[in-house]
Design a protein around this motif. Structure first.
Motif, PDB file in Angstrom:
ATOM      1  N   TYR A   1      -2.107   5.817  -9.778  1.00 57.37           N
ATOM      2  CA  TYR A   1      -3.119   5.689  -8.735  1.00 57.37           C
ATOM      3  C   TYR A   1      -4.113   6.833  -8.845  1.00 57.37           C
ATOM      4  O   TYR A   1      -3.799   7.893  -9.341  1.00 57.37           O
ATOM      5  CB  TYR A   1      -2.492   5.751  -7.340  1.00 57.37           C
TER       6      TYR A   1
ATOM      7  N   ILE B   1      -7.405   8.550  -6.252  1.00 59.91           N
ATOM      8  CA  ILE B   1      -8.053   8.460  -4.954  1.00 59.91           C
ATOM      9  C   ILE B   1      -9.432   9.093  -5.020  1.00 59.91           C
ATOM     10  O   ILE B   1      -9.714   9.912  -5.890  1.00 59.91           O
ATOM     11  CB  ILE B   1      -7.216   9.114  -3.842  1.00 59.91           C
ATOM     12  N   GLU B   2     -10.270   8.684  -4.085  1.00 58.76           N
ATOM     13  CA  GLU B   2     -11.620   9.238  -3.952  1.00 58.76           C
ATOM     14  C   GLU B   2     -11.926   9.387  -2.471  1.00 58.76           C
ATOM     15  O   GLU B   2     -11.416   8.628  -1.644  1.00 58.76           O
ATOM     16  CB  GLU B   2     -12.663   8.304  -4.565  1.00 58.76           C
ATOM     17  N   ASP B   3     -12.788  10.333  -2.168  1.00 60.35           N
ATOM     18  CA  ASP B   3     -13.330  10.496  -0.817  1.00 60.35           C
ATOM     19  C   ASP B   3     -12.265  10.720   0.256  1.00 60.35           C
ATOM     20  O   ASP B   3     -12.242  10.019   1.264  1.00 60.35           O
ATOM     21  CB  ASP B   3     -14.195   9.283  -0.429  1.00 60.35           C
ATOM     22  N   VAL B   4     -11.417  11.696   0.055  1.00 57.98           N
ATOM     23  CA  VAL B   4     -10.427  12.028   1.083  1.00 57.98           C
ATOM     24  C   VAL B   4     -11.149  12.699   2.249  1.00 57.98           C
ATOM     25  O   VAL B   4     -11.897  13.648   2.058  1.00 57.98           O
ATOM     26  CB  VAL B   4      -9.332  12.971   0.533  1.00 57.98           C
ATOM     27  N   LYS B   5     -10.927  12.171   3.439  1.00 53.59           N
ATOM     28  CA  LYS B   5     -11.548  12.724   4.643  1.00 53.59           C
ATOM     29  C   LYS B   5     -10.505  12.823   5.744  1.00 53.59           C
ATOM     30  O   LYS B   5      -9.568  12.035   5.800  1.00 53.59           O
ATOM     31  CB  LYS B   5     -12.687  11.826   5.114  1.00 53.59           C
TER      32      LYS B   5
ATOM     33  N   ILE C   1      -8.072   9.618   5.660  1.00 52.08           N
ATOM     34  CA  ILE C   1      -8.734   8.399   5.200  1.00 52.08           C
ATOM     35  C   ILE C   1      -9.157   8.623   3.756  1.00 52.08           C
ATOM     36  O   ILE C   1      -9.727   9.658   3.418  1.00 52.08           O
ATOM     37  CB  ILE C   1      -9.961   8.085   6.070  1.00 52.08           C
ATOM     38  N   THR C   2      -8.867   7.650   2.901  1.00 49.69           N
ATOM     39  CA  THR C   2      -9.244   7.758   1.493  1.00 49.69           C
ATOM     40  C   THR C   2      -9.356   6.381   0.875  1.00 49.69           C
ATOM     41  O   THR C   2      -8.905   5.388   1.438  1.00 49.69           O
ATOM     42  CB  THR C   2      -8.219   8.606   0.724  1.00 49.69           C
ATOM     43  N   LYS C   3      -9.953   6.319  -0.294  1.00 48.84           N
ATOM     44  CA  LYS C   3      -9.992   5.104  -1.096  1.00 48.84           C
ATOM     45  C   LYS C   3      -8.935   5.265  -2.182  1.00 48.84           C
ATOM     46  O   LYS C   3      -8.882   6.294  -2.851  1.00 48.84           O
ATOM     47  CB  LYS C   3     -11.357   4.928  -1.743  1.00 48.84           C
ATOM     48  N   VAL C   4      -8.118   4.248  -2.367  1.00 47.02           N
ATOM     49  CA  VAL C   4      -7.052   4.274  -3.366  1.00 47.02           C
ATOM     50  C   VAL C   4      -7.351   3.234  -4.426  1.00 47.02           C
ATOM     51  O   VAL C   4      -7.685   2.097  -4.108  1.00 47.02           O
ATOM     52  CB  VAL C   4      -5.677   3.985  -2.723  1.00 47.02           C
ATOM     53  N   PHE C   5      -7.210   3.641  -5.687  1.00 46.24           N
ATOM     54  CA  PHE C   5      -7.460   2.723  -6.809  1.00 46.24           C
ATOM     55  C   PHE C   5      -6.235   2.718  -7.725  1.00 46.24           C
ATOM     56  O   PHE C   5      -5.628   3.750  -7.975  1.00 46.24           O
ATOM     57  CB  PHE C   5      -8.672   3.193  -7.620  1.00 46.24           C
TER      58      PHE C   5
END
Length: 94
Positions: free
Chosen positions: A70, A72-76, A88-92
């Protein structure tokens, strides 16, 4: 550590949540020695000082760890879901 033993049974996973162990403490450091800590280093607390009964505690007790399958991008961090901030994050999938 039993958690690491348990996780070793799974090839892929995302591990996140409140570990009640802050960064630079034995439990958190042990997990981080096996899996990457994906919370930005500049984030100094996951506790919402407006909602937590103890106020402004500079402790980061939440974790976001994952295996190499995995990314991730943009962890907030998001204030107000509870006395702890939401992650909150985007998972790929790689």
């Amino acid at each position: 550590m039993q958690l690491i033993q348990l996780l070793s049974q799974f090839p892929d996973f995302i591990l996140c949540g409140d570990f009640n162990a802050s960064r630079d403490r034995v439990v958190f450091d042990k997990i981080a020695s096996f899996y990457k800590d994906n919370i930005p280093a500049q984030a100094t607390t996951s506790i919402d000082k407006m909602l937590h009964r103890a106020g402004d505690l500079q402790l980061f007790v939440d974790g976001l760890f994952l295996t190499s399958h995995y990314r991730i991008e943009d962890v907030k961090l998001h204030a107000a879901p509870s006395d702890y901030m939401g992650i909150i994050t985007k998972v790929f999938l790689q």
